[in-house]
Every structure is written in C-alpha cells, then in structure tokens.
Scaffold this motif. Structure first.
Motif, PDB file in Angstrom:
ATOM      1  N   MET A  56       0.801  -1.178   0.000  1.00  0.00           N
ATOM      2  CA  MET A  56       0.000   0.000   0.000  1.00  0.00           C
ATOM      3  C   MET A  56       0.853   1.254   0.000  1.00  0.00           C
ATOM      4  N   ALA A  57       2.052   1.240   0.638  1.00  0.00           N
ATOM      5  CA  ALA A  57       2.921   2.405   0.691  1.00  0.00           C
ATOM      6  C   ALA A  57       4.365   1.946   0.852  1.00  0.00           C
ATOM      7  N   ALA A  58       5.283   2.761   0.342  1.00  0.00           N
ATOM      8  CA  ALA A  58       6.706   2.428   0.486  1.00  0.00           C
ATOM      9  C   ALA A  58       7.542   3.696   0.389  1.00  0.00           C
ATOM     10  N   SER A  59       8.701   3.631   0.996  1.00  0.00           N
ATOM     11  CA  SER A  59       9.692   4.691   0.877  1.00  0.00           C
ATOM     12  C   SER A  59      11.063   4.043   0.804  1.00  0.00           C
ATOM     13  N   ILE A  60      11.882   4.563  -0.085  1.00  0.00           N
ATOM     14  CA  ILE A  60      13.252   4.075  -0.240  1.00  0.00           C
ATOM     15  C   ILE A  60      14.175   5.274  -0.061  1.00  0.00           C
ATOM     16  N   GLY A  61      15.163   5.126   0.784  1.00  0.00           N
ATOM     17  CA  GLY A  61      16.083   6.224   1.021  1.00  0.00           C
ATOM     18  C   GLY A  61      17.379   5.744   1.616  1.00  0.00           C
ATOM     19  N   PHE A  62      18.232   6.699   1.950  1.00  0.00           N
ATOM     20  CA  PHE A  62      19.536   6.362   2.519  1.00  0.00           C
ATOM     21  C   PHE A  62      20.073   7.535   3.332  1.00  0.00           C
ATOM     22  N   LYS A  63      20.971   7.212   4.244  1.00  0.00           N
ATOM     23  CA  LYS A  63      21.647   8.225   5.053  1.00  0.00           C
ATOM     24  C   LYS A  63      22.862   8.724   4.286  1.00  0.00           C
ATOM     25  N   LYS A  64      23.125  10.039   4.394  1.00  0.00           N
ATOM     26  CA  LYS A  64      24.312  10.591   3.754  1.00  0.00           C
ATOM     27  C   LYS A  64      24.823  11.785   4.555  1.00  0.00           C
ATOM     28  N   PRO A  65      26.133  12.003   4.509  1.00  0.00           N
ATOM     29  CA  PRO A  65      26.687  13.143   5.252  1.00  0.00           C
ATOM     30  C   PRO A  65      26.383  14.453   4.541  1.00  0.00           C
ATOM     31  N   TRP A  66      26.274  15.506   5.336  1.00  0.00           N
ATOM     32  CA  TRP A  66      26.178  16.863   4.812  1.00  0.00           C
ATOM     33  C   TRP A  66      26.896  17.779   5.763  1.00  0.00           C
ATOM     34  N   ASN A  67      26.912  19.063   5.510  1.00  0.00           N
ATOM     35  CA  ASN A  67      27.751  19.979   6.291  1.00  0.00           C
ATOM     36  C   ASN A  67      27.329  20.150   7.744  1.00  0.00           C
ATOM     37  N   GLN A  68      26.125  19.701   8.127  1.00  0.00           N
ATOM     38  CA  GLN A  68      25.695  19.848   9.516  1.00  0.00           C
ATOM     39  C   GLN A  68      25.444  18.502  10.191  1.00  0.00           C
ATOM     40  N   ILE A 111      24.428  14.209   9.579  1.00  0.00           N
ATOM     41  CA  ILE A 111      23.951  13.148   8.697  1.00  0.00           C
ATOM     42  C   ILE A 111      22.472  13.399   8.403  1.00  0.00           C
ATOM     43  N   GLU A 112      22.100  13.308   7.144  1.00  0.00           N
ATOM     44  CA  GLU A 112      20.710  13.496   6.744  1.00  0.00           C
ATOM     45  C   GLU A 112      20.174  12.204   6.134  1.00  0.00           C
ATOM     46  N   TYR A 113      18.861  12.119   6.076  1.00  0.00           N
ATOM     47  CA  TYR A 113      18.204  10.997   5.413  1.00  0.00           C
ATOM     48  C   TYR A 113      17.623  11.512   4.114  1.00  0.00           C
TER      49      TYR A 113
END
Length: 86
Positions: free
Chosen positions: A1-13, A15-17
């Motif tokens: 019914m629902a899905a999300s695909i993502g990953f963690k990555k570094p940024w200047n402040q 770690i973001e998703y």
C-alpha cells in the motif's frame, strides 16, 4: 500500500536521510497513509540522531502540496542539475 526508499548521507551539519522514492498506492491516497509513513520515517531519523530529511519533488505536482502539508520547506537557493550520458 505504501513504500519509501532512502539512505543516510553526510552533509555539512551532520547526517541526513535522503528520500529517493516515496509512494502510496492510489487506493490509499488521501487517507493519511502517506503522512503516517512520513511520521514513522521522521521518528526513526530522530532515534538515529539524524539532522534532516531531504527529498526532491516536481513543482506543481500533488506531491509538492503533500510534502508542504507535512512541514517540508522549499530551499530557494538549491537547483537540480543533470548531465545526459550518450
């Protein structure tokens, strides 16, 4: 019914998703399924002490309003760039 695909990555402040894909089956759109999935993702990110959730969406599509309704803001200074590989 629902899905999300993502990953963690570094940024200047920290770690973001990065949400690469986020979709809800049409039969479940408008029933708050997407908002509940986004709340779950946000809670997981908070538990992992990530700094932000980011994504790209197309201007003028229903997804733009969905993300804005879920407290995402547009970053005026950012642009999307691409390069075709022939």
């Amino acid at each position: 019914m629902a899905a999300s695909i993502g990953f963690k990555k570094p940024w200047n402040q920290g770690i973001e998703y990065y949400i690469d894909e986020f979709f809800i089956h049409p039969d479940y759109q408008g029933l708050k399924v997407g908002s509940r999935l986004m709340q779950y993702i946000e809670k997981k990110c908070q538990n992992e002490q990530l700094n932000a959730i980011i994504l790209n969406t197309e201007r003028g599509y229903p997804s733009e309003l969905f993300y804005k309704n879920n407290q995402f803001t547009e970053h005026e200074g950012l642009i999307i760039m691409s390069k075709s590989i022939e």
